[in-house]
Scaffold this motif. Structure first.
Motif, PDB file in Angstrom:
ATOM      1  N   UNK A   1       0.820  -1.197   0.000  1.00  0.00           N
ATOM      2  CA  UNK A   1       0.000   0.000   0.000  1.00  0.00           C
ATOM      3  C   UNK A   1       0.865   1.262   0.000  1.00  0.00           C
ATOM      4  N   UNK A   2       1.892   1.307   0.844  1.00  0.00           N
ATOM      5  CA  UNK A   2       2.766   2.476   0.910  1.00  0.00           C
ATOM      6  C   UNK A   2       3.565   2.633  -0.383  1.00  0.00           C
ATOM      7  N   UNK A   3       3.936   1.511  -0.982  1.00  0.00           N
ATOM      8  CA  UNK A   3       4.681   1.574  -2.242  1.00  0.00           C
ATOM      9  C   UNK A   3       3.834   2.217  -3.336  1.00  0.00           C
ATOM     10  N   UNK A   4       2.565   1.879  -3.389  1.00  0.00           N
ATOM     11  CA  UNK A   4       1.664   2.473  -4.375  1.00  0.00           C
ATOM     12  C   UNK A   4       1.494   3.972  -4.110  1.00  0.00           C
ATOM     13  N   UNK A   5       1.371   4.335  -2.827  1.00  0.00           N
ATOM     14  CA  UNK A   5       1.241   5.742  -2.448  1.00  0.00           C
ATOM     15  C   UNK A   5       2.484   6.523  -2.872  1.00  0.00           C
ATOM     16  N   UNK A   6       3.658   5.950  -2.632  1.00  0.00           N
ATOM     17  CA  UNK A   6       4.913   6.614  -3.000  1.00  0.00           C
ATOM     18  C   UNK A   6       4.971   6.845  -4.504  1.00  0.00           C
ATOM     19  N   UNK A   7       4.538   5.875  -5.270  1.00  0.00           N
ATOM     20  CA  UNK A   7       4.523   6.021  -6.720  1.00  0.00           C
ATOM     21  C   UNK A   7       3.577   7.110  -7.188  1.00  0.00           C
ATOM     22  N   UNK A   8       2.412   7.192  -6.562  1.00  0.00           N
ATOM     23  CA  UNK A   8       1.446   8.240  -6.908  1.00  0.00           C
ATOM     24  C   UNK A   8       1.983   9.624  -6.560  1.00  0.00           C
ATOM     25  N   UNK A   9       2.601   9.740  -5.403  1.00  0.00           N
ATOM     26  CA  UNK A   9       3.179  11.017  -4.978  1.00  0.00           C
ATOM     27  C   UNK A   9       4.310  11.412  -5.921  1.00  0.00           C
ATOM     28  N   UNK A  10       5.142  10.450  -6.292  1.00  0.00           N
ATOM     29  CA  UNK A  10       6.232  10.718  -7.234  1.00  0.00           C
ATOM     30  C   UNK A  10       5.671  11.256  -8.549  1.00  0.00           C
ATOM     31  N   UNK A  11       4.537  10.722  -8.970  1.00  0.00           N
ATOM     32  CA  UNK A  11       3.889  11.201 -10.193  1.00  0.00           C
ATOM     33  C   UNK A  11       3.427  12.645 -10.075  1.00  0.00           C
ATOM     34  N   UNK A  12       2.909  13.017  -8.922  1.00  0.00           N
ATOM     35  CA  UNK A  12       2.496  14.402  -8.690  1.00  0.00           C
ATOM     36  C   UNK A  12       3.702  15.340  -8.766  1.00  0.00           C
ATOM     37  N   UNK A  13       4.778  14.931  -8.126  1.00  0.00           N
ATOM     38  CA  UNK A  13       5.992  15.756  -8.120  1.00  0.00           C
ATOM     39  C   UNK A  13       6.548  15.871  -9.535  1.00  0.00           C
ATOM     40  N   UNK A  14       6.611  14.750 -10.245  1.00  0.00           N
ATOM     41  CA  UNK A  14       7.125  14.750 -11.621  1.00  0.00           C
ATOM     42  C   UNK A  14       6.301  15.699 -12.483  1.00  0.00           C
ATOM     43  N   UNK A  15       4.975  15.660 -12.341  1.00  0.00           N
ATOM     44  CA  UNK A  15       4.107  16.542 -13.125  1.00  0.00           C
ATOM     45  C   UNK A  15       4.390  18.007 -12.836  1.00  0.00           C
ATOM     46  N   UNK A  16       4.586  18.343 -11.568  1.00  0.00           N
ATOM     47  CA  UNK A  16       4.886  19.729 -11.203  1.00  0.00           C
ATOM     48  C   UNK A  16       6.222  20.166 -11.792  1.00  0.00           C
ATOM     49  N   UNK A  17       7.211  19.283 -11.752  1.00  0.00           N
ATOM     50  CA  UNK A  17       8.535  19.614 -12.276  1.00  0.00           C
ATOM     51  C   UNK A  17       8.557  19.644 -13.797  1.00  0.00           C
ATOM     52  N   UNK A  39       6.077  14.491   0.649  1.00  0.00           N
ATOM     53  CA  UNK A  39       6.972  15.120  -0.326  1.00  0.00           C
ATOM     54  C   UNK A  39       8.306  14.384  -0.392  1.00  0.00           C
ATOM     55  N   UNK A  40       8.891  14.124   0.771  1.00  0.00           N
ATOM     56  CA  UNK A  40      10.192  13.461   0.780  1.00  0.00           C
ATOM     57  C   UNK A  40      10.101  11.987   0.404  1.00  0.00           C
ATOM     58  N   UNK A  41       8.956  11.370   0.640  1.00  0.00           N
ATOM     59  CA  UNK A  41       8.742  10.001   0.168  1.00  0.00           C
ATOM     60  C   UNK A  41       8.783   9.969  -1.362  1.00  0.00           C
ATOM     61  N   UNK A  42       8.085  10.906  -1.985  1.00  0.00           N
ATOM     62  CA  UNK A  42       8.068  10.979  -3.446  1.00  0.00           C
ATOM     63  C   UNK A  42       9.411  11.359  -4.033  1.00  0.00           C
ATOM     64  N   UNK A  43      10.104  12.294  -3.388  1.00  0.00           N
ATOM     65  CA  UNK A  43      11.429  12.679  -3.870  1.00  0.00           C
ATOM     66  C   UNK A  43      12.397  11.504  -3.789  1.00  0.00           C
ATOM     67  N   UNK A  44      12.312  10.745  -2.714  1.00  0.00           N
ATOM     68  CA  UNK A  44      13.161   9.559  -2.576  1.00  0.00           C
ATOM     69  C   UNK A  44      12.912   8.561  -3.690  1.00  0.00           C
ATOM     70  N   UNK A  45      11.655   8.365  -4.016  1.00  0.00           N
ATOM     71  CA  UNK A  45      11.280   7.459  -5.109  1.00  0.00           C
ATOM     72  C   UNK A  45      11.903   7.932  -6.424  1.00  0.00           C
ATOM     73  N   UNK A  46      11.744   9.222  -6.714  1.00  0.00           N
ATOM     74  CA  UNK A  46      12.284   9.760  -7.964  1.00  0.00           C
ATOM     75  C   UNK A  46      13.810   9.717  -7.996  1.00  0.00           C
ATOM     76  N   UNK A  47      14.441   9.951  -6.875  1.00  0.00           N
ATOM     77  CA  UNK A  47      15.909   9.846  -6.807  1.00  0.00           C
ATOM     78  C   UNK A  47      16.354   8.421  -7.061  1.00  0.00           C
TER      79      UNK A  47
END
Length: 66
Positions: A1-17, A39-47
């Motif tokens: 569940x958390x992995x899916x959430x991290x992926x969704x958050x990463x998508x939001x951040x990617x879209x903003x960037x 925010x930092x969960x998503x940034x970690x995923x993208x990194x």
């Protein structure tokens, strides 16, 4: 569940960037309306996926898509 959430958050951040040449952490937070933890969960995923670069500029973290 958390992995899916991290992926969704990463998508939001990617879209903003994707609409910019890069943003500070504060600007990403404002654009996405994410809380710090998410925010930092998503940034970690993208990194980890090597999708973003982060550097310090004038005391702020600057994030850009690769």
């Amino acid at each position: 569940m958390l992995k899916e959430k991290a992926g969704n958050i990463a998508g939001q951040i990617w879209s903003a960037l994707n609409e910019t040449n890069g943003l500070t952490v504060k600007q990403v937070k404002k654009a996405t309306k994410l809380i710090d933890k998410d925010l930092f969960l998503g940034l970690g995923w993208l990194l980890r996926e090597d999708k973003i670069s982060i550097k310090e500029v004038e005391g702020d973290l600057f994030i850009a898509l690769k």
